[in-house]
Enzyme design. Sequence first.
Site, PDB file in Angstrom:
ATOM      1  N   HIS A 190       0.838  -1.191   0.000  1.00 46.37           N
ATOM      2  CA  HIS A 190       0.000   0.000   0.000  1.00 46.37           C
ATOM      3  C   HIS A 190       0.886   1.259   0.000  1.00 46.37           C
ATOM      4  O   HIS A 190       2.065   1.212   0.353  1.00 46.37           O
ATOM      5  CB  HIS A 190      -0.910   0.007   1.231  1.00 46.37           C
ATOM      6  CG  HIS A 190      -2.010  -1.020   1.150  1.00 46.37           C
ATOM      7  ND1 HIS A 190      -2.979  -1.142   2.109  1.00 46.37           N
ATOM      8  CD2 HIS A 190      -2.297  -1.954   0.212  1.00 46.37           C
ATOM      9  CE1 HIS A 190      -3.827  -2.116   1.773  1.00 46.37           C
ATOM     10  NE2 HIS A 190      -3.426  -2.629   0.628  1.00 46.37           N
ATOM     11  N   GLU A 209       1.022   3.976   1.857  1.00 47.36           N
ATOM     12  CA  GLU A 209       1.593   4.492   3.105  1.00 47.36           C
ATOM     13  C   GLU A 209       2.886   3.749   3.443  1.00 47.36           C
ATOM     14  O   GLU A 209       3.865   4.351   3.889  1.00 47.36           O
ATOM     15  CB  GLU A 209       0.614   4.312   4.282  1.00 47.36           C
ATOM     16  CG  GLU A 209      -0.716   5.050   4.131  1.00 47.36           C
ATOM     17  CD  GLU A 209      -1.770   4.216   3.418  1.00 47.36           C
ATOM     18  OE1 GLU A 209      -1.438   3.489   2.464  1.00 47.36           O
ATOM     19  OE2 GLU A 209      -2.935   4.308   3.816  1.00 47.36           O
ATOM     20  N   ALA A 259     -18.727  10.920 -30.046  1.00 43.97           N
ATOM     21  CA  ALA A 259     -18.191  11.982 -30.903  1.00 43.97           C
ATOM     22  C   ALA A 259     -19.322  12.394 -31.834  1.00 43.97           C
ATOM     23  O   ALA A 259     -19.821  11.565 -32.608  1.00 43.97           O
ATOM     24  CB  ALA A 259     -16.993  11.478 -31.696  1.00 43.97           C
TER      25      ALA A 259
HETATM   26  C1  AOF Z   1      -4.473   1.711   2.057  1.00 39.54           C
HETATM   27  N1  AOF Z   1      -3.497   2.081   1.180  1.00 39.54           N
HETATM   28  O1  AOF Z   1      -2.551   2.054  -0.838  1.00 39.54           O
HETATM   29  C2  AOF Z   1      -4.629   0.972  -0.593  1.00 39.54           C
HETATM   30  C3  AOF Z   1      -5.665   0.631   0.314  1.00 39.54           C
HETATM   31  O2  AOF Z   1      -6.084  -6.953   0.025  1.00 39.54           O
HETATM   32  P1  AOF Z   1      -5.397  -5.857   0.758  1.00 39.54           P
HETATM   33  O3  AOF Z   1      -4.879  -6.231   2.094  1.00 39.54           O
HETATM   34  O4  AOF Z   1      -4.363  -5.161  -0.109  1.00 39.54           O
HETATM   35  O5  AOF Z   1      -6.518  -4.754   1.064  1.00 39.54           O
HETATM   36  C4  AOF Z   1      -7.262  -4.208   0.037  1.00 39.54           C
HETATM   37  C5  AOF Z   1      -8.053  -3.043   0.586  1.00 39.54           C
HETATM   38  O6  AOF Z   1      -7.148  -2.057   1.107  1.00 39.54           O
HETATM   39  C6  AOF Z   1      -8.874  -2.311  -0.441  1.00 39.54           C
HETATM   40  O7  AOF Z   1     -10.161  -2.890  -0.620  1.00 39.54           O
HETATM   41  C7  AOF Z   1      -9.011  -0.943   0.198  1.00 39.54           C
HETATM   42  O8  AOF Z   1      -9.951  -0.987   1.227  1.00 39.54           O
HETATM   43  C8  AOF Z   1      -7.630  -0.756   0.817  1.00 39.54           C
HETATM   44  N2  AOF Z   1      -6.723  -0.109  -0.122  1.00 39.54           N
HETATM   45  N3  AOF Z   1      -5.553   1.039   1.611  1.00 39.54           N
HETATM   46  O9  AOF Z   1      -4.360   1.959   3.252  1.00 39.54           O
HETATM   47  C9  AOF Z   1      -3.507   1.737  -0.111  1.00 39.54           C
HETATM   48  N4  AOF Z   1      -4.673   0.610  -1.891  1.00 39.54           N
HETATM   49 ZN    ZN Z   2      -3.124  -0.167   3.833  1.00 34.14          ZN
END
Ligand code: AOF
Ligand code: ZN
Length: 375
Positions: free
Chosen positions: A62, A64, A166
């Site tokens: 992710h 962060e 278009a």
């Molecule tokens: C964040 N930061 O960059 C993103 C988030 O399957 P996982 O564990 O990767 O979790 C997916 C979920 O995480 C997704 O449905 C959404 O709720 C969150 N995405 N969260 O803190 C990120 N991409």
């Molecule tokens: Zn996350």
Amino acid sequence: MNTSAAQTEPCPGDHERFMAACLRLAMRHDGLTGTNPSVGTLLVKDGVVVGKGITARGGRPHAERIALDMAEDQARGATAYVSLEPCAHHGVTPPCAQALIDAGVAEVFTAWTDPDNRVDGKGHAMLRAAGISVHTGLCADQARRNLLGYLTRKSAGRPTVTLKLAVSRDGKLGRQGEEIAITGPLAKAMVHRLRGGHNAILVGRGTVEADDPDLTSRLPGLEGRSPHRFVLDAHASLSPTSRLAQTARNVPVTLVSAVPALPMELTDLGVRHGACEQHDGQIALPELLDDMAAQGITTLMVEGGATVAKSFLELGLVDRIALFQSPHPLLNGQAMGGQGAAIDSPLTQAHLNDGFDLDESLSLGADTARFYVKR
Ligand code: AOF
Ligand code: ZN
């Protein structure tokens, strides 16, 4: 007076500037993070960016986590700008809210609350419980527009749909059975850019027959961003010599068809079969969109023709409209010529007045592009 402290104290405008940068950062991985939204994070200390991250290709790590790894010790006391609420769940990766707490971040700004029911306010709550000051909803309008694909999939279980049209000055899409360029090269380049920002593109069988399009994104640098191409083709009659069939090995093509199996000459070329439900002899679009969402498609661009566009509009399945308009009428201007009957655009001013807000308007040479968002 301590002027250096005054200079490093961010003003509200700075917060917006950093969040806007964060939203732009997130856009770089739109369409590349699978079912995960592309999120941007900036860590800022004393007015200086000490860490930045975008959700990685494929969806993990992710954003962060990437920003914290870059900032290392400098994250302590920093302000975090995150385009979506930090996650609170133990998924494939540990919760980002906890990672921000552990790193000693002092303040967090977010643009939108994550509707995933494993998060949904819990990320913000974890941060607050740890004594971090949390500000939500910064640049929320822009964030909603950027996250529309993810938000529509979470709330409606389908991809967000952009209808691209278009039209000539007199509101025609073209002529029956003929390939006519309504708009000029700049509009065409913009369409290619739009294609690159969507996971999938959909056309009806008639459009393939009239235009033999390849529906890829051919702008330099965006060749790898061509979306999955879907054709509504109830009888699986796509010609094996069409550009779509001929390029199916490079960029996926799915024929959405009611036949039990595709002809072998199409499967040999790599064309895939998308089964569908039918209602009154028509391919059931809501069910098709459900299937697409289940495959991780969050953004779909519908590129024609008139019948397909009309069905999407009538079913209320259009979330955004990209309307390209030429200054020339089809019957008298530069797009004149040909014998086929003119095709009326299914989009009316009443549709726009009732359901859409104008978001952006651009001049593209002599043509204009207007982008509308569902109200
Ligand atoms: C964040 N930061 O960059 C993103 C988030 O399957 P996982 O564990 O990767 O979790 C997916 C979920 O995480 C997704 O449905 C959404 O709720 C969150 N995405 N969260 O803190 C990120 N991409
Ligand atoms: Zn996350």
